[in-house]
Design an enzyme around this catalytic site. Structure first.
Site, PDB file in Angstrom:
ATOM      1  N   TRP A 115      68.746  38.826 -13.863  1.00 57.25           N
ATOM      2  CA  TRP A 115      68.802  39.472 -12.556  1.00 57.25           C
ATOM      3  C   TRP A 115      69.616  38.604 -11.609  1.00 57.25           C
ATOM      4  CZ3 TRP A 115      67.764  44.361 -12.048  1.00 57.25           C
ATOM      5  CH2 TRP A 115      67.708  44.943 -10.770  1.00 57.25           C
ATOM      6  N   ASP A 147      73.096  38.681  -1.381  1.00 56.70           N
ATOM      7  CA  ASP A 147      72.623  39.354  -0.172  1.00 56.70           C
ATOM      8  C   ASP A 147      71.477  40.302  -0.494  1.00 56.70           C
ATOM      9  OD1 ASP A 147      73.849  41.552  -1.388  1.00 56.70           O
ATOM     10  OD2 ASP A 147      75.450  41.729   0.086  1.00 56.70           O
ATOM     11  N   GLU A 149      71.978  42.253  -3.558  1.00 55.45           N
ATOM     12  CA  GLU A 149      72.149  41.469  -4.781  1.00 55.45           C
ATOM     13  C   GLU A 149      73.615  41.434  -5.203  1.00 55.45           C
ATOM     14  OE1 GLU A 149      68.971  43.593  -6.646  1.00 55.45           O
ATOM     15  OE2 GLU A 149      67.545  42.064  -6.050  1.00 55.45           O
ATOM     16  N   GLU A 176      65.396  56.116  -2.914  1.00 58.35           N
ATOM     17  CA  GLU A 176      66.099  54.966  -2.354  1.00 58.35           C
ATOM     18  C   GLU A 176      67.313  55.423  -1.543  1.00 58.35           C
ATOM     19  OE1 GLU A 176      66.992  50.669  -4.123  1.00 58.35           O
ATOM     20  OE2 GLU A 176      68.134  52.226  -5.179  1.00 58.35           O
TER      21      GLU A 176
END
Length: 371
Positions: free
Chosen positions: A115, A165, A168, A329
């Site tokens: 990740w 940020d 990502e 989202e």
């Protein structure tokens, strides 16, 4: 009743609170999304704003559980933080993969999947939320002292380092929204006192944290501002939707100030369609309109007397709910790069729905508007 009628915003507020509570893990962690595989983790940033909405809505026990989970996560890594800070003081090279992660498993473990992990904003945001929640509900703070101390040490040592940020991306930059979150967290704890009247931080740490606050404020006022508005990262001229948090609730700049007004106007004029883009040129699921950012815009508008505009944001978010009352989202009504939708759908599936952060920000905006 189906939410598709959009006639009862209160119903969507209540169902949002119920949804968040239903998916809160026994540990206290909030998954970003229960039905989206790569979001079945807890981010300190997302979780802190979810907990803040629950706190504002009077669901203080839910917020308490999340904050205790945060403290447990930090306490378990206190030795790691001490080692990292010592290495920084010796000016050793420290790889991004050695830093604390941005997301954890719901039981507080490290995420073993690859990740974009080195992000600092969540560590500032949980401190800010802890102090705000304690003030709002008269909650005790003494038990949090070890976790607060460790987090402050980490942020003093690394809070101004380049990192990913909120989205990502762009690990090579120092992002103004990230600096704003770190600054807000340090500001919150510098003068905070526990239920016994004792400072949360010892004098040396409080002085170091206050010095960092002043340093960050000066840095943002110079390198993080262009054409009178806050910028996406230091040295940039672009804006980003995450900058709205620097206005409300972090108060990075004075509400109503020229910089605050110019930042609001640039975000609204450049990024608002029906909802708000993350930034111009976004390609994630085509770069659609994000519900959390639309709520954020409305939150700031409500706070600055633009009540009708804030109500329009609230209505727009409610209109994006599925028949089950789930908020996604992002939506693709005005997607910037529609050719990327299939690529992301093939990679990770449809857009994350429900996103608990979307529900939380809708609740926050609804409370702010007064519906």
């Amino acid at each position: 009743m189906p939410i598709a009628a959009r006639s009862d915003l209160r119903t969507l507020v209540e169902s949002s609170l119920t949804l968040i509570e239903a998916h809160q893990h026994p540990s206290g962690a909030y998954p970003a999304s229960p039905d989206y595989p790569v979001y079945r983790y807890s981010w300190l940033r997302d979780g802190a704003f979810i907990a803040d909405a629950m706190s504002r809505a009077g669901r203080a026990d839910s917020a308490d559980r999340f904050l205790r989970w945060c403290a447990t996560v930090i306490d378990a890594r206190a030795g790691r933080i001490t080692d990292l800070v010592a290495r920084a003081e010796r000016r050793e090279d420290i790889g991004a993969d050695e830093m604390l992660p941005t997301r954890y498993t719901l039981d507080g473990g490290d995420d073993d999947e690859p990740w974009w992990n080195f992000q600092l904003d969540g560590y500032g945001t949980w401190l800010w939320m802890l102090v705000a929640h304690a003030a709002r509900h008269g909650r005790p703070l003494a038990a949090y002292r070890p976790a607060v101390t460790a987090t402050v040490d980490y942020l003093i040592a690394f809070g101004d380092q380049p990192c990913y940020d909120w989205w990502e991306e762009h690990a090579e930059h120092r992002h103004v929204a990230t600096l704003g979150a770190v600054l807000a967290g340090l500001r919150a704890v510098v003068h905070a006192r526990d239920e016994h009247g004792e400072p949360l931080l010892d004098a040396a740490r409080a002085a170091a944290a206050a010095a960092k606050v002043s340093e960050f404020e000066a840095l943002i006022a110079t390198e993080g501002t262009a054409d009178g508005h806050l910028t996406k990262w230091l040295g940039s001229t672009a804006v980003d939707g995450s900058l709205l948090a620097c206005l409300t609730p972090f108060d990075l700049v004075e509400p109503g100030s020229t910089v605050a007004e110019r930042t609001y106007e640039e975000v609204r004029d450049q990024l608002l369609r029906g909802g708000v883009y993350r930034y111009l040129g976004d390609t994630f699921y085509g770069g659609g309109e994000w519900l959390i950012l639309t709520a954020w815009l409305g939150w700031h508008e409500a706070r600055t007397g633009r009540t009708e505009a804030a109500r329009q944001r609230l209505e727009w978010i409610a209109a994006q709910a599925t028949p089950e009352g789930h908020l996604p989202e992002q939506v693709s009504g005005h997607t910037q790069r529609p050719e990327y939708i299939a690529e992301w759908t093939e990679r990770w599936g449809p857009v994350a729905t429900p996103l608990l952060w979307s529900h939380a920000m809708f609740v926050t905006l609804a409370l702010e508007v007064g519906r």
